[in-house]
Scaffold this motif. Structure first.
Motif, short mmCIF file in Angstrom:
data_model
loop_
_atom_site.label_atom_id
_atom_site.label_comp_id
_atom_site.label_asym_id
_atom_site.label_seq_id
_atom_site.Cartn_x
_atom_site.Cartn_y
_atom_site.Cartn_z
N UNK A 311 53.61 -40.28 -23.37
CA UNK A 311 52.48 -40.12 -22.44
C UNK A 311 51.13 -40.52 -23.03
N UNK A 312 50.92 -40.44 -24.38
CA UNK A 312 49.61 -40.86 -24.90
C UNK A 312 49.26 -42.32 -24.62
N UNK A 317 44.98 -45.81 -22.01
CA UNK A 317 44.55 -46.94 -21.17
C UNK A 317 43.96 -46.51 -19.83
N UNK A 318 44.07 -45.22 -19.51
CA UNK A 318 43.46 -44.73 -18.26
C UNK A 318 42.33 -43.73 -18.49
N UNK A 383 49.24 -37.93 -33.18
CA UNK A 383 49.78 -36.69 -32.64
C UNK A 383 50.84 -36.21 -33.62
N UNK A 384 50.60 -35.08 -34.27
CA UNK A 384 51.55 -34.57 -35.26
C UNK A 384 51.41 -33.07 -35.38
N UNK A 385 52.31 -32.49 -36.18
CA UNK A 385 52.25 -31.06 -36.46
C UNK A 385 52.64 -30.79 -37.90
N UNK A 386 52.63 -31.82 -38.72
CA UNK A 386 53.00 -31.67 -40.13
C UNK A 386 51.79 -31.90 -41.01
N UNK A 387 51.88 -31.34 -42.22
CA UNK A 387 50.83 -31.53 -43.21
C UNK A 387 51.50 -31.76 -44.56
N UNK A 388 50.74 -32.33 -45.47
CA UNK A 388 51.27 -32.58 -46.82
C UNK A 388 51.80 -31.29 -47.44
N UNK A 403 52.07 -42.28 -33.87
CA UNK A 403 50.86 -43.07 -34.07
C UNK A 403 50.60 -43.85 -32.79
N UNK A 404 49.43 -43.65 -32.21
CA UNK A 404 49.06 -44.34 -30.97
C UNK A 404 47.84 -45.20 -31.25
#
Length: 609
Positions: A311-312, A317-318, A383-388, A403-404
């Motif tokens: 969906x991103x 684009x909109x 868009x993520x939910x992880x960290x180093x 990655x968008x």
């Protein structure tokens, strides 16, 4: 608007929904399994509730546990994200019957459109073209064979509740019918709690085009343009983009209107996606430069009665926040724009960042995120939910981030994507970033001439191997080679004793005390149950698990003769079925695992002699 929303999901989509809630002043509630107690969506939420063990069926798919968490938290709405319970009409009905609002389409609309055979009937009634196929469930191999005799091969066997390539099996010849039918039913049961399947004529080289829809409770239906999801492997989308490089304006309008027409007939509300297969649309670079495209036929595929992973792309684009629209529509608000207000500008692409080794047929990878340094700059969204430092296990889907990239046109979008992927630094295990770097310079993809079978049938696998070798994670390979030492401790806290198991990579073996102050390595302790197993394993050739997962089936019996390449068992890892095959012929001396057992990478499965 709601005061508190429970997000019945995990990972990046849970965080994505929570961010939209936060911007609207809505508090958020996370649910998590034992495997996810330190996960990113748990860290982000205002409060969180444990709903069960790692196995999804006992946690994220436990409807009563989710509803109980909503009641405990005092949530006034539930957003399901995608996957898990997002397209489960029975769960939506339970939420509707409670004091909690369901942020999604009505359960009866989900029932009509979420189950593919019913959706085909709805679309046919709305004069939307459909692929030749069945509108009633299929039970027996004979029914598949009869369909093949009428329409020819290949045939697609599809799980009625399926999506994302799960529960989709292609039958090339009559000899494959029985096995593929059984596998499709099993995947439908495992992933969607629905073993029902139906048939379609399999289109071998189409474009996969989907139209984003939003519809409110006041009869307003809008489409937000299309996305092209044709770059797939085993029917799993890998790169999505919008708008499609293959559609003429005339065909684009026809498909968009068909999507609106079909949805308008169903009393559907909230967000959804109408998916189509389009044939004979590949435009050459010269044609596209002249503003031409080759028109073709399009066929309804399915409706995804939820937010989509990709969906991103449409949001970029909109300029429309689709998740916020979901929240507003569920709260009873009208859509705040007309169809004529929807303006598609520029181009966007989404790259799924999966923990997979593309050089090993995209086998799932696990480990610790030793380095996680995503890209930035103009036109780059993560868009993520992880960290180093986070651990990535094999209990759930392999996607760790998205990655968008957006730009003024497709050419600039490709160049910007190449730059962003080069900046993206992940160490600790393999990801598909090297594959993406290959694709944004691949002539066929750059020209927009790829179809759904390009990766599986046309792209030279050696090019993927070279990309992984050039741009892959060296630390992933090194970590895989390190020995893992398990240490067991007994600790006492406030008078209570606990057994603690620790795993350490590259650690020396634990010594035991010996005479004269010397130490010796502790030998393995044979027991009555294990000593015989170890002796057989030592004297034969072990077939081991190449990844962490669950044994779905064992395909051989002790004493069977097998040849090189034969399947001995099927291993599920990160929602993918993987055949475990022999590298040489022999006799099955011992089977060390059973159906439903969990295994780790390197665990022995079968012994040959």
């Amino acid at each position: 608007m709601f005061s508190k929303v429970l997000v019945a999901n995990r990972g990046e989509i849970a965080v994505r929904v929570m961010r939209a809630c936060e911007e609207l002043g809505v508090r958020t509630v996370a649910v998590y399994s034992e495997a996810d107690k330190h996960a990113g969506h748990v860290r982000y939420a205002d409060e969180a509730y444990n709903v069960g063990p790692a196995r999804a069926a006992d946690s994220y798919l436990d409807q009563e546990a989710i509803l109980d968490a909503a009641r405990k938290a005092g949530a006034d709405a539930i957003h399901p994200g995608y996957g898990f319970l997002a397209e489960n009409a029975s769960f939506a009905e339970k939420v509707e019957a409670s004091d909690v609002t369901w942020i999604g389409p009505p359960s009866d609309a989900m029932e009509r459109l979420g189950e593919k055979t019913k959706a085909r009937k709805v679309m046919q009634a709305a004069d939307v073209p459909v692929v030749p196929g069945t509108t009633d469930p299929i039970e027996t191999p004979d029914e598949v064979a009869a369909f093949g005799e009428e329409y020819g091969y290949p045939i697609a066997i599809k799980a009625e509740g399926g999506g994302g390539g799960r529960g989709l099996k292609v039958v090339e010849t009559p000899d494959e019918i029985e096995d593929q039918l059984e596998t499709a039913k099993r995947e439908g049961e495992a992933y969607f709690d629905n073993p029902t399947v139906y048939l379609e004529k399999y289109l071998e080289a189409p474009r996969h085009i989907e139209v984003q829809i939003v519809a409110d409770q006041h009869g307003n239906v809008r489409h937000l343009g299309e996305r092209d999801c044709s770059l797939q492997r085993r029917h799993q989308k890998i790169i999505e983009e919008g708008p499609s490089p293959a559609l003429s304006e005339e065909l684009r309008e026809r498909i968009g209107n068909a999507a609106r027409r079909g949805i308008s007939e169903t009393e559907y509300t909230n967000a959804g996606t109408v998916e189509f297969l389009v044939e004979d649309t590949v435009a050459s670079e010269t044609q596209r430069a002249d503003g031409e495209a080759v028109d073709g036929e399009f066929y309804f595929l399915e409706v995804n009665t939820r937010i989509q992973v990709e969906h991103p792309v449409t949001e970029q684009i909109t300029g429309i926040d689709i998740v916020k629209e979901q929240l507003r529509i569920a709260a009873g608000e009208r859509i705040g724009f007309d169809q004529s207000d929807v303006d598609v500008e520029g181009h966007a692409m989404e790259f799924r960042i999966n923990a997979e080794n593309a050089a090993q047929e995209f086998a799932p990878a696990t480990g610790k995120l030793e380095t996680y340094d995503p890209p930035g700059g103009i036109g780059v969204r993560m868009d993520d939910a992880v960290r180093q430092g986070d651990d990535v296990g094999g209990d759930y889907d392999s996607m760790i981030a998205k990655l968008i990239v957006s730009a003024s046109d497709r050419e600039e979008c490709l160049a910007r994507s190449e730059r962003a992927l080069k900046e993206f630094d992940v160490e600790g295990f393999h990801t598909v970033i090297p594959f993406h770097r290959l694709m944004v310079t691949d002539e066929t993809f750059v020209a927009g001439e790829h179809t759904t079978n390009y990766l599986d049938e046309e792209l030279d696998p050696e090019r993927i191997d070279r990309a992984v070798e050039q741009w892959g994670s060296t630390e992933a390979a090194e970590a895989a080679e390190e020995e893992v030492t398990e240490r067991e401790f007994t600790v006492e806290v406030n008078g209570k004793r606990f057994e603690v198991n620790l795993e350490e990579r590259g650690a020396p073996a634990i010594p035991t005390g010996g005479g004269g102050g010397e130490t010796t390595e502790r030998p393995p302790q044979a027991t009555e149950e294990t000593s015989g197993e170890e002796q057989v394993a030592a004297s034969g050739e072990q077939i081991t698990a190449e990844m962490q997962g669950t044994i779905l089936s064992v395909e051989v019996d002790e004493g069977d003769e097998v040849a090189a390449g034969d399947v001995v068992c099927v291993l599920e890892a990160m929602k993918m079925e993987n055949d475990v095959v022999t590298e040489r012929g022999g006799t099955v001396a011992q089977i060390l695992v059973g159906e439903g057992e969990s295994v780790d990478m390197g665990d022995p499965l079968v012994v040959l002699e």
